[in-house]
Design a protein around this motif. Structure first.
Motif, PDB file in Angstrom:
ATOM      1  N   TYR A  94      -7.849  -7.611   8.360  1.00 56.79           N
ATOM      2  CA  TYR A  94      -8.118  -9.162   7.432  1.00 56.79           C
ATOM      3  C   TYR A  94      -7.702  -8.921   6.078  1.00 56.79           C
ATOM      4  CZ  TYR A  94     -10.480 -12.597   4.964  1.00 56.79           C
ATOM      5  OH  TYR A  94     -10.775 -13.995   4.187  1.00 56.79           O
ATOM      6  N   VAL A  95      -7.717  -7.536   5.677  1.00 58.08           N
ATOM      7  CA  VAL A  95      -7.135  -7.345   4.059  1.00 58.08           C
ATOM      8  C   VAL A  95      -5.701  -7.776   3.818  1.00 58.08           C
ATOM      9  CG1 VAL A  95      -6.645  -4.922   4.570  1.00 58.08           C
ATOM     10  CG2 VAL A  95      -7.235  -5.663   2.091  1.00 58.08           C
ATOM     11  N   ASP A  96      -4.884  -7.340   5.344  1.00 55.99           N
ATOM     12  CA  ASP A  96      -3.352  -8.032   5.149  1.00 55.99           C
ATOM     13  C   ASP A  96      -3.148  -9.234   4.875  1.00 55.99           C
ATOM     14  OD1 ASP A  96      -2.987  -4.821   5.395  1.00 55.99           O
ATOM     15  OD2 ASP A  96      -2.655  -5.279   7.595  1.00 55.99           O
ATOM     16  N   TYR A  97      -4.192 -10.053   5.478  1.00 58.65           N
ATOM     17  CA  TYR A  97      -4.144 -11.660   5.326  1.00 58.65           C
ATOM     18  C   TYR A  97      -4.671 -11.970   3.932  1.00 58.65           C
ATOM     19  CZ  TYR A  97      -4.641 -16.524   6.501  1.00 58.65           C
ATOM     20  OH  TYR A  97      -4.609 -17.955   6.435  1.00 58.65           O
ATOM     21  N   LEU A  98      -5.614 -11.398   3.513  1.00 55.65           N
ATOM     22  CA  LEU A  98      -6.589 -11.768   2.160  1.00 55.65           C
ATOM     23  C   LEU A  98      -5.702 -11.488   1.138  1.00 55.65           C
ATOM     24  CD1 LEU A  98      -8.875 -12.699   1.143  1.00 55.65           C
ATOM     25  CD2 LEU A  98      -9.843 -10.329   1.142  1.00 55.65           C
ATOM     26  N   VAL A  99      -4.842 -10.388   1.079  1.00 54.41           N
ATOM     27  CA  VAL A  99      -4.447  -9.959  -0.488  1.00 54.41           C
ATOM     28  C   VAL A  99      -3.465 -10.979  -1.195  1.00 54.41           C
ATOM     29  CG1 VAL A  99      -2.549  -8.278  -1.479  1.00 54.41           C
ATOM     30  CG2 VAL A  99      -4.351  -7.476   0.052  1.00 54.41           C
ATOM     31  N   SER A 100      -2.648 -11.878  -0.438  1.00 52.99           N
ATOM     32  CA  SER A 100      -1.831 -12.773  -1.076  1.00 52.99           C
ATOM     33  C   SER A 100      -2.746 -14.068  -1.643  1.00 52.99           C
ATOM     34  CB  SER A 100      -0.959 -13.770   0.089  1.00 52.99           C
ATOM     35  OG  SER A 100      -1.790 -14.216   0.822  1.00 52.99           O
ATOM     36  N   GLY A 101      -3.820 -14.450  -1.154  1.00 53.10           N
ATOM     37  CA  GLY A 101      -4.655 -15.263  -1.613  1.00 53.10           C
ATOM     38  C   GLY A 101      -5.281 -14.713  -3.150  1.00 53.10           C
ATOM     39  N   ILE A 102      -5.853 -13.460  -2.814  1.00 52.16           N
ATOM     40  CA  ILE A 102      -6.292 -13.059  -4.126  1.00 52.16           C
ATOM     41  C   ILE A 102      -5.489 -12.707  -5.266  1.00 52.16           C
ATOM     42  CG2 ILE A 102      -7.462 -10.676  -5.107  1.00 52.16           C
ATOM     43  CD1 ILE A 102      -9.211 -12.400  -3.240  1.00 52.16           C
ATOM     44  N   LEU A 103      -4.129 -12.445  -5.010  1.00 50.73           N
ATOM     45  CA  LEU A 103      -3.168 -12.419  -5.839  1.00 50.73           C
ATOM     46  C   LEU A 103      -2.808 -13.869  -6.576  1.00 50.73           C
ATOM     47  CD1 LEU A 103      -0.022 -10.200  -4.193  1.00 50.73           C
ATOM     48  CD2 LEU A 103      -1.692  -9.550  -6.234  1.00 50.73           C
ATOM     49  N   LEU A 104      -2.906 -15.082  -5.724  1.00 49.33           N
ATOM     50  CA  LEU A 104      -3.063 -16.276  -6.508  1.00 49.33           C
ATOM     51  C   LEU A 104      -4.129 -16.329  -7.236  1.00 49.33           C
ATOM     52  CD1 LEU A 104      -1.582 -19.488  -5.048  1.00 49.33           C
ATOM     53  CD2 LEU A 104      -3.941 -19.360  -6.196  1.00 49.33           C
ATOM     54  N   MET A 105      -5.083 -15.943  -6.920  1.00 45.79           N
ATOM     55  CA  MET A 105      -6.527 -16.193  -7.682  1.00 45.79           C
ATOM     56  C   MET A 105      -6.384 -15.299  -8.941  1.00 45.79           C
ATOM     57  SD  MET A 105      -9.467 -16.551  -5.070  1.00 45.79           S
ATOM     58  CE  MET A 105     -10.513 -17.547  -6.328  1.00 45.79           C
ATOM     59  N   TRP A 127       9.435  -6.504  -1.972  1.00 45.16           N
ATOM     60  CA  TRP A 127       8.542  -6.267  -3.205  1.00 45.16           C
ATOM     61  C   TRP A 127       9.170  -6.843  -4.319  1.00 45.16           C
ATOM     62  CZ3 TRP A 127       3.628  -5.564  -2.831  1.00 45.16           C
ATOM     63  CH2 TRP A 127       3.133  -4.709  -2.064  1.00 45.16           C
ATOM     64  N   LEU A 128      10.386  -6.762  -4.422  1.00 43.51           N
ATOM     65  CA  LEU A 128      11.155  -7.521  -5.557  1.00 43.51           C
ATOM     66  C   LEU A 128      11.027  -9.009  -5.407  1.00 43.51           C
ATOM     67  CD1 LEU A 128      12.953  -6.602  -7.888  1.00 43.51           C
ATOM     68  CD2 LEU A 128      15.162  -7.057  -6.514  1.00 43.51           C
ATOM     69  N   ALA A 129      11.133  -9.687  -4.359  1.00 45.12           N
ATOM     70  CA  ALA A 129      10.866 -11.005  -4.322  1.00 45.12           C
ATOM     71  C   ALA A 129       9.508 -11.215  -4.454  1.00 45.12           C
ATOM     72  CB  ALA A 129      11.242 -11.491  -2.900  1.00 45.12           C
ATOM     73  N   THR A 130       8.504 -10.540  -3.920  1.00 42.99           N
ATOM     74  CA  THR A 130       6.919 -10.691  -4.449  1.00 42.99           C
ATOM     75  C   THR A 130       6.764 -10.661  -5.690  1.00 42.99           C
ATOM     76  OG1 THR A 130       6.576  -9.541  -2.210  1.00 42.99           O
ATOM     77  CG2 THR A 130       4.732  -9.743  -3.892  1.00 42.99           C
ATOM     78  N   LEU A 131       7.323  -9.774  -6.454  1.00 41.42           N
ATOM     79  CA  LEU A 131       7.159  -9.742  -7.896  1.00 41.42           C
ATOM     80  C   LEU A 131       7.734 -10.907  -8.457  1.00 41.42           C
ATOM     81  CD1 LEU A 131       6.487  -8.008 -10.665  1.00 41.42           C
ATOM     82  CD2 LEU A 131       9.073  -7.039 -10.408  1.00 41.42           C
ATOM     83  N   GLY A 132       8.898 -11.343  -8.018  1.00 41.01           N
ATOM     84  CA  GLY A 132       9.491 -12.525  -8.677  1.00 41.01           C
ATOM     85  C   GLY A 132       8.755 -13.685  -8.543  1.00 41.01           C
ATOM     86  N   MET A 133       8.054 -13.773  -7.368  1.00 39.34           N
ATOM     87  CA  MET A 133       7.126 -15.025  -6.811  1.00 39.34           C
ATOM     88  C   MET A 133       5.808 -14.884  -7.967  1.00 39.34           C
ATOM     89  SD  MET A 133       7.199 -17.681  -4.813  1.00 39.34           S
ATOM     90  CE  MET A 133       6.448 -18.794  -5.843  1.00 39.34           C
ATOM     91  N   VAL A 134       5.255 -13.796  -8.009  1.00 36.54           N
ATOM     92  CA  VAL A 134       4.139 -13.554  -8.788  1.00 36.54           C
ATOM     93  C   VAL A 134       4.443 -13.950 -10.370  1.00 36.54           C
ATOM     94  CG1 VAL A 134       2.554 -12.035  -9.777  1.00 36.54           C
ATOM     95  CG2 VAL A 134       2.991 -11.949  -7.428  1.00 36.54           C
ATOM     96  N   LEU A 135       5.621 -13.407 -10.844  1.00 42.28           N
ATOM     97  CA  LEU A 135       5.774 -13.892 -12.126  1.00 42.28           C
ATOM     98  C   LEU A 135       6.246 -15.265 -12.567  1.00 42.28           C
ATOM     99  CD1 LEU A 135       8.435 -10.911 -13.216  1.00 42.28           C
ATOM    100  CD2 LEU A 135       6.197 -11.633 -14.038  1.00 42.28           C
TER     101      LEU A 135
END
Length: 258
Positions: free
Chosen positions: A60-71, A143-151
């Protein structure tokens, strides 16, 4: 010096000012760091067993992390809304208007400071998630794309938060932005798949702006396809950024006596 050089210099000065304020208002940093980590621990440690049924295969933690990052990004942006509103109500921005500085640098300093705080918070969330069994499958490009999306998300929500902070008459008004970033993730794919929801809630969750952003972050980190959500996520972030920037500039140029 060119106009661009002056703007960069003044923005750097305002960035240093905002970073120094973290020592004066440590509660802002504690909230930005603490709340996402607490939510991660709560949903993994308390609700994880129940939520796992709806998620299916995988931890479940694999599914959850993206939502927590958005929050995490949302909480960081909401602190910026309060900081900008405090500058407005205490008259500091009125003083800046009379100084020989690039006007947009006052707002840019808030945005850059918020993005840096958010990036630090996101790294902390991922580190804690790894301790609780998070096992991403992303390579360097992922990971580079993830960083770009978060930024991009942080940049977009922070400009929107700056506009809300300028528009609000007091801190209570600025707190409306916190409700926006707190409630909408719960009505998205952050905690359970939208297919497990019912009726109008499922329709709303599938079409609200945070769901494609969360799905894109999840796909990038877990190494799954994001072709169906990535362009929608980028479009939402771009729209938020443009709307927030234009709104904030218009409010900042407005004559306070008018």
């Amino acid at each position: 010096m060119s106009t661009l050089s002056f703007a960069a210099r003044d923005s750097a000065t305002m960035l240093r000012r905002n970073l120094k304020h973290l020592r004066r208002y440590p509660g802002m940093m504690i909230m930005s760091l603490g709340m996402p980590v607490l939510l991660l621990l709560l949903f993994v440690g308390v609700f994880g067993g129940v939520m796992q049924v709806g998620v299916g295969a995988g931890a479940y933690v694999d599914y959850l992390v993206s939502g927590i990052l958005l929050m995490t990004v949302g909480y960081g942006a909401s602190m910026t809304a309060l900081a900008v509103n405090r500058d407005m109500t205490e008259g500091i921005i009125s003083r800046f208007r009379t100084m020989a500085i690039t006007r947009v640098s006052v707002l840019t300093g808030h945005v850059l400071g918020a993005v840096l705080r958010t990036l630090f918070s996101a790294v902390l969330v991922v580190a804690v998630a790894l301790l609780f069994g998070f096992r991403p499958a992303a390579g360097f490009g992922g990971w580079l794309a993830t960083l770009g999306m978060v930024l991009l998300l942080a940049f977009a929500l922070t400009w929107l938060a700056v506009a809300v902070g300028l528009a609000a008459k007091n801190a209570e008004g600025a707190n409306l932005f916190i409700l926006f970033v707190q409630v909408l993730p719960f009505l998205s794919s952050a905690f359970v798949p939208t297919d497990t929801m019912s009726g109008a809630v499922r329709w709303f969750a599938r079409n609200e702006p945070f769901t494609p952003i969360i799905d894109t972050l999840r796909g990038l980190m877990l190494g799954t396809s994001v072709s169906g959500s990535a362009w929608i996520a980028v479009a939402w972030c771009t729209g938020f950024a443009l709307a927030g920037y234009v709104w904030a500039r218009a409010l900042f140029r407005r004559d306070p006596a008018a």
